[in-house]
Design a protein around this motif. Structure first.
Motif, PDB file in Angstrom:
ATOM      1  N   GLY A  53       1.791   7.529  -6.372  1.00  0.00           N
ATOM      2  CA  GLY A  53       3.207   7.787  -6.148  1.00  0.00           C
ATOM      3  C   GLY A  53       3.752   8.636  -7.283  1.00  0.00           C
ATOM      4  O   GLY A  53       3.115   9.580  -7.731  1.00  0.00           O
ATOM      5  N   TRP A  54       4.937   8.293  -7.783  1.00  0.00           N
ATOM      6  CA  TRP A  54       5.512   9.023  -8.913  1.00  0.00           C
ATOM      7  C   TRP A  54       5.836   8.037 -10.028  1.00  0.00           C
ATOM      8  O   TRP A  54       5.946   6.824  -9.818  1.00  0.00           O
ATOM      9  N   TRP A  89       1.725   3.936  -3.992  1.00  0.00           N
ATOM     10  CA  TRP A  89       2.022   3.528  -2.614  1.00  0.00           C
ATOM     11  C   TRP A  89       0.887   2.637  -2.118  1.00  0.00           C
ATOM     12  O   TRP A  89      -0.287   2.988  -2.230  1.00  0.00           O
ATOM     13  N   VAL A  90       1.239   1.490  -1.555  1.00  0.00           N
ATOM     14  CA  VAL A  90       0.245   0.496  -1.140  1.00  0.00           C
ATOM     15  C   VAL A  90       0.504   0.055   0.293  1.00  0.00           C
ATOM     16  O   VAL A  90       1.657  -0.173   0.691  1.00  0.00           O
ATOM     17  N   VAL A  91      -0.575  -0.069   1.058  1.00  0.00           N
ATOM     18  CA  VAL A  91      -0.496  -0.612   2.423  1.00  0.00           C
ATOM     19  C   VAL A  91      -1.384  -1.852   2.494  1.00  0.00           C
ATOM     20  O   VAL A  91      -2.560  -1.796   2.153  1.00  0.00           O
ATOM     21  N   TRP A  92      -0.767  -2.982   2.915  1.00  0.00           N
ATOM     22  CA  TRP A  92      -1.533  -4.209   3.149  1.00  0.00           C
ATOM     23  C   TRP A  92      -1.812  -4.347   4.640  1.00  0.00           C
ATOM     24  O   TRP A  92      -0.921  -4.116   5.478  1.00  0.00           O
ATOM     25  N   LEU A 128       6.058   0.856  -2.392  1.00  0.00           N
ATOM     26  CA  LEU A 128       5.916   1.564  -3.660  1.00  0.00           C
ATOM     27  C   LEU A 128       6.029   0.545  -4.784  1.00  0.00           C
ATOM     28  O   LEU A 128       7.059  -0.126  -4.920  1.00  0.00           O
ATOM     29  N   LEU A 129       4.962   0.399  -5.599  1.00  0.00           N
ATOM     30  CA  LEU A 129       4.917  -0.640  -6.629  1.00  0.00           C
ATOM     31  C   LEU A 129       4.750  -0.030  -8.015  1.00  0.00           C
ATOM     32  O   LEU A 129       4.134   1.034  -8.177  1.00  0.00           O
ATOM     33  N   VAL A 169      -3.416   7.066   3.624  1.00  0.00           N
ATOM     34  CA  VAL A 169      -2.182   7.637   3.089  1.00  0.00           C
ATOM     35  C   VAL A 169      -2.543   8.561   1.939  1.00  0.00           C
ATOM     36  O   VAL A 169      -3.477   8.298   1.177  1.00  0.00           O
ATOM     37  N   CYS A 170      -1.828   9.675   1.835  1.00  0.00           N
ATOM     38  CA  CYS A 170      -2.047  10.602   0.714  1.00  0.00           C
ATOM     39  C   CYS A 170      -0.760  11.355   0.432  1.00  0.00           C
ATOM     40  O   CYS A 170       0.150  11.414   1.268  1.00  0.00           O
TER      41      CYS A 170
END
Length: 516
Positions: free
Chosen positions: A266-267, A272-275, A283-284, A303-304
């Motif tokens: 992310g920034w 960015w995480v998908v469970w 976004l963590l 995701v990219c």
């Protein structure tokens, strides 16, 4: 240097030609006809520059604008030569790692020697001579192990020295040669660059661990032999491990799903995480705090990041969606096959792993595609024969495409045209289970990091796709296993600060200090 000489030994070398040819002419003037003043072309059949007005018979030949073609070739050559810079940087971190382990070996040796001297105080005077013999034997074993590492450092240093010289000389030739010579010599230069890349040394596959057996209890009243008191020294070899330090490990309280299925940078050092394949995208930060949550309304497999936003692959809907910086869907591209892992190359195209079924069937054909998100054009790379069921993809600093294929048990590296460069099938007998690659990422030095789910570890490959070592936390260093310190890793990414994030099957994220 090989590229600086012509094939004819009687001719001056390439540098001499560059310096002496048309020395009184400006470079731009050399590309014009002396009679007509027009820009010259290059004839591939005659292998020289020509003026179409002077020599009409070239009309049926394959000709190109001399300047345009030389500019194109120069750009290509500079891109290829620049790859050597990445290999030089990579070699420097390997030598640092080797020297760091030599220091660790010396510290371990000093501790063992100190322990033996302490134990020697419990020996009889007649038995003290055994101590000197034991210390000499241990020192000899250490010197042998250290010599192997020192020789490998020298090997990498020699490569760095050679690559630096080659880089400087080749760049000088590219910048100073006239257009005709560049066109004639470029294939030879490209071959020489490839030979230099392939000269990159292999890393050591193993490293030693020093072990001294514990001292027995001398207060039991039993007779104990002097050698039992001193202990038994052994030097055991384990697969090479690359040390990382845990920064944090967490699973946000609001997350009930298991398995971190995919992640991307992310920034501001966030990720960015998908469970559990979504549809929520989180976004963590490194403290485990959720900074943003987006409902994508579909299942997510990959995701990219793309320019000014994100892209996601939806395996159920068979599409790629492009999101802006506010995470609104602005484009959707429908695909025939199922899109899985995705990643962006240096030109902004999305590289997509495409399969016919989520669980492979007998006659399925898998492909790797390039998606131009501006025009929507899809290009199929000619690499299907090398694939079985590709699941994840990454692009390294040289713009090579790294693909993990769990069904094949391999990680493959392709160039941007789809030509295979290398295949990695695991390090051999050092793992308990068969190599099962999942997520794959590349660092700024061109190293490839591959999650091995069944062996609970992460493989690190060199820029050419050869085994370099296993990631392992500092708390696990003295153990002989390859377990990295987090079980069942499934996904991996690198944040903007260069720290490593590993997500596992149980929904936990571990953030690691990597390449500090």
């Amino acid at each position: 240097m090989e590229i600086l000489t012509n094939s004819d030994d009687k001719q001056p070398d390439l540098v001499s030609v560059v310096i002496n040819r048309n020395v009184n002419k400006d470079l731009s003037e050399r590309n014009k006809c002396d009679l007509h003043g027009f820009l010259l072309d290059y004839c591939y059949e005659c292998e020289r520059k020509i003026c179409q007005n002077c020599e009409k018979f070239h009309g049926g030949h394959m000709t190109v604008s001399l300047k345009d073609e030389s500019d194109r070739i120069r750009t290509k050559l500079k891109e290829e030569v620049y790859k050597l810079k990445h290999l030089i940087r990579y070699s420097c971190i390997v030598t640092y790692d080797l020297q760091h382990y030599i220091d660790r070996m010396n510290a371990s040796l000093a501790n063992i020697m100190e322990e033996i001297l302490k134990r020697s105080e419990y020996l009889q005077k007649d038995d003290v001579v055994i101590v000197d013999v034991m210390i000499k034997d241990i020192q000899f074993e250490h010197d042998q192990a250290e010599a192997i590492l020192v020789d490998k450092i020298s090997e990498f240093n020699e490569f760095v020295s050679s690559a630096k010289h080659f880089y400087v000389e080749t760049e000088r030739v590219i910048n100073s040669s006239d257009d005709e010579i560049i066109i004639q010599q470029h294939q030879h230069i490209l071959t020489s660059v490839l030979q230099q890349e392939l000269a990159l040394p292999l890393c050591l596959l193993e490293r030693p661990i020093y072990i001294l057996t514990p001292m027995p209890d001398i207060n039991t009243g039993k007779d104990i032999l002097p050698l039992e008191i001193l202990g038994e020294f052994s030097k055991e070899f384990v697969p090479w491990r690359i040390e990382v330090k845990r920064i944090n490990s967490f699973r946000p309280e609001c997350i009930g799903a298991r398995c971190v299925t995919t992640m991307c940078q992310g920034w501001d050092e966030q990720v960015w995480v998908v469970w559990q394949w979504g549809p929520l995208l989180h976004l963590l930060d490194k403290n485990g705090d959720i900074k943003k949550k987006v409902d994508l309304g579909c299942k997510v497999d990959g995701v990219c990041t793309v320019k000014d936003g994100l892209a996601i692959s939806c395996h159920i809907d068979r599409c790629i969606k492009v999101l802006n910086d506010q995470c609104d869907v602005i484009k959707t591209f429908q695909l025939v096959r199922i899109p899985r892992g995705i990643y962006t190359n240096c030109t902004g195209e999305i590289i997509v792993c495409c399969v016919e079924n989520m669980h492979r069937r007998k006659d399925d054909v898998s492909v790797i595609k390039k998606l131009d998100i501006t025009s929507g054009q899809l290009t199929v790379l000619p690499c299907s024969e090398d694939l079985v069921q590709p699941c994840r993809v990454a692009v390294n600093v040289n713009d090579d495409i790294c693909v993990s294929d769990r069904n094949k048990g391999s990680v493959m590296i392709f160039n941007q045209e789809g030509k295979i460069k290398s295949t990695y099938r695991g390090p051999g007998s050092s793992t308990r289970h068969l190599f099962a690659p999942e997520s794959v990422r590349c660092d700024k030095y061109g190293q490839v990091l591959v999650v091995d789910y069944t062996n609970h570890t992460v493989h690190v490959l060199d820029p050419l796709g050869r085994f370099r070592g296993f990631l392992i936390m500092d708390t696990e260093l003295e153990k002989r296993a390859i377990f990295m310190g987090t079980s069942s890793p499934f996904s991996i990414t690198i944040d903007s600060a260069g720290d490593l994030w590993v997500g596992n099957k149980f929904g936990f994220l571990t953030v690691l200090k990597y390449l500090s």
